[in-house]
Design a protein around this motif. Structure first.
Motif, PDB file in Angstrom:
ATOM      1  N   LEU A  87      42.309  35.638  49.070  1.00  0.00           N
ATOM      2  CA  LEU A  87      42.419  37.314  49.649  1.00  0.00           C
ATOM      3  C   LEU A  87      43.847  37.367  50.303  1.00  0.00           C
ATOM      4  CD1 LEU A  87      40.938  40.304  49.711  1.00  0.00           C
ATOM      5  CD2 LEU A  87      40.261  39.190  52.012  1.00  0.00           C
ATOM      6  N   ARG A  91      46.982  39.554  49.086  1.00  0.00           N
ATOM      7  CA  ARG A  91      47.577  40.791  50.176  1.00  0.00           C
ATOM      8  C   ARG A  91      48.971  40.471  50.315  1.00  0.00           C
ATOM      9  NH1 ARG A  91      49.783  43.713  52.269  1.00  0.00           N
ATOM     10  NH2 ARG A  91      48.791  45.343  53.987  1.00  0.00           N
ATOM     11  N   ALA A 116      37.584  41.983  46.709  1.00  0.00           N
ATOM     12  CA  ALA A 116      37.411  43.549  46.886  1.00  0.00           C
ATOM     13  C   ALA A 116      36.416  43.718  48.180  1.00  0.00           C
ATOM     14  CB  ALA A 116      37.304  44.235  45.809  1.00  0.00           C
ATOM     15  N   ALA A 120      36.803  45.200  52.061  1.00  0.00           N
ATOM     16  CA  ALA A 120      36.452  46.284  52.469  1.00  0.00           C
ATOM     17  C   ALA A 120      36.648  46.424  54.110  1.00  0.00           C
ATOM     18  CB  ALA A 120      35.287  46.631  52.171  1.00  0.00           C
ATOM     19  N   TYR A 125      43.702  45.464  54.729  1.00  0.00           N
ATOM     20  CA  TYR A 125      43.378  44.875  53.383  1.00  0.00           C
ATOM     21  C   TYR A 125      42.757  46.091  52.474  1.00  0.00           C
ATOM     22  CZ  TYR A 125      44.025  40.213  55.084  1.00  0.00           C
ATOM     23  OH  TYR A 125      44.869  39.248  55.506  1.00  0.00           O
ATOM     24  N   LYS A 126      41.969  46.881  53.071  1.00  0.00           N
ATOM     25  CA  LYS A 126      41.059  47.655  52.237  1.00  0.00           C
ATOM     26  C   LYS A 126      41.876  48.762  51.476  1.00  0.00           C
ATOM     27  CE  LYS A 126      39.592  50.527  56.241  1.00  0.00           C
ATOM     28  NZ  LYS A 126      38.389  51.085  57.039  1.00  0.00           N
ATOM     29  N   HIS A 132      45.116  45.575  45.605  1.00  0.00           N
ATOM     30  CA  HIS A 132      44.319  45.991  44.564  1.00  0.00           C
ATOM     31  C   HIS A 132      45.053  46.017  43.081  1.00  0.00           C
ATOM     32  CE1 HIS A 132      40.689  47.219  47.185  1.00  0.00           C
ATOM     33  NE2 HIS A 132      41.849  47.453  47.978  1.00  0.00           N
ATOM     34  N   LEU A 135      44.479  42.444  42.179  1.00  0.00           N
ATOM     35  CA  LEU A 135      43.077  42.152  41.616  1.00  0.00           C
ATOM     36  C   LEU A 135      42.644  42.803  40.467  1.00  0.00           C
ATOM     37  CD1 LEU A 135      40.977  42.802  44.981  1.00  0.00           C
ATOM     38  CD2 LEU A 135      41.438  40.703  44.057  1.00  0.00           C
ATOM     39  N   ASP A 136      43.403  43.769  39.890  1.00  0.00           N
ATOM     40  CA  ASP A 136      43.134  44.588  38.715  1.00  0.00           C
ATOM     41  C   ASP A 136      43.934  43.765  37.639  1.00  0.00           C
ATOM     42  OD1 ASP A 136      41.787  46.559  39.337  1.00  0.00           O
ATOM     43  OD2 ASP A 136      43.438  48.015  39.909  1.00  0.00           O
TER      44      ASP A 136
END
Length: 272
Positions: A87, A91, A116, A120, A125-126, A132, A135-136
């Protein structure tokens, strides 16, 4: 002195701290250091709670919220857990490096959906667009960090997202795999890393395999070398030409967008 040894010494001096980010990834057995970096020279990232008065010129001190269940130990050294390390890399690293790192973590069994969910409750981060997007775009099919970097460069140049590890039936009924490409067009791209493609025999094997794919399966496979990571434009121009030759017919706006991005890539890409 190795990164592992230096990390152990740092924790002896600062027992309230935890090893994180790229240094934690190294302790987990993953190399997410920038290309050309030596682990013996890398400045270790030491994570401490916000407001901790800690200064150590031999490392990088990072203040961050770190729930207890986000930490563990490796060989007696406190580190961020595998998922929290993934993570943090996703990030905080530059885009191409973040995705290259995340691909490695996913190959080790880390689930992007779990990351993800982990992000949250973390304020910084969220809502992170960078996180994101990483991650995608992660893909466990990348077999090396430089393959990941090449894939991200292709996407960022405006091309459709390529599929990784495309299976093609080989000459003896066995499967051969193309690193990445577009199966419907039969156009692929392969990163010839120094480690596995430097010998004369390896190069000859690759050339024979690609000639066979072209003559018998109508696949055009473009080999790229390490200079792709800093000077990708000639390779991307060849990729575009091959895709058009094999029937790709995108809107004119897409071609114009790719042309604009390729023009901007005339300057070398800075390697993080």
């Amino acid at each position: 002195m190795s990164l592992n040894t230096r990390a152990a010494h740092l924790i002896e001096r600062h027992p309230q701290a935890v090893i994180g980010h790229r240094s934690a990834a190294w302790l987990w057995g993953l190399d997410v250091l920038p290309p050309g970096s030596l682990q013996s020279d890398w400045r270790i990232e030491l994570l401490v709670p916000p407001g901790t008065a800690l200064y150590d010129p031999t490392c990088d001190v990072v203040e961050t919220d770190l729930p207890e269940h986000h930490t563990t130990q490796r060989a007696g050294i406190p580190v961020t857990s595998l998922s929290r390390t993934a993570l943090d890399c996703a990030r905080w690293l530059p885009r191409r490096e973040a995705i290259a790192a995340l691909d490695q973590f996913v190959r080790q069994g880390v689930n992007p959906a779990d990351l993800a969910a982990m992000a949250a409750p973390l304020a910084r981060y969220k809502r992170s667009k960078r996180l994101h997007q990483a991650l995608d775009l992660t893909d466990p099919g990348a077999e090396s960090p430089n393959e990941s970097r090449a894939r991200v460069t292709i996407i960022d140049a405006g091309f459709p997202r390529p599929r990784t590890q495309i299976p093609v039936m080989g000459p003896h009924g066995d499967w051969v795999y193309i690193d990445m490409g577009y199966e419907d067009l039969r156009v692929g791209l392969e990163y010839d890393g120094e480690k596995h493609h430097s010998s004369t025999a390896a190069r000859a094997h690759d050339e024979h395999r690609r000639r066979w794919l072209a003559s018998h399966m109508n696949w055009q496979v473009i080999p790229v070398a390490r200079d792709f990571l800093t000077y990708p434009t000639p390779y991307l121009e060849a990729l575009l030409a091959a895709m058009l030759e094999h029937g790709w017919d995108p809107p004119s706006e897409t071609i114009d967008d790719i042309a604009t991005r390729l023009f901007r890539l005339q300057n070398p890409i800075r390697v993080a």
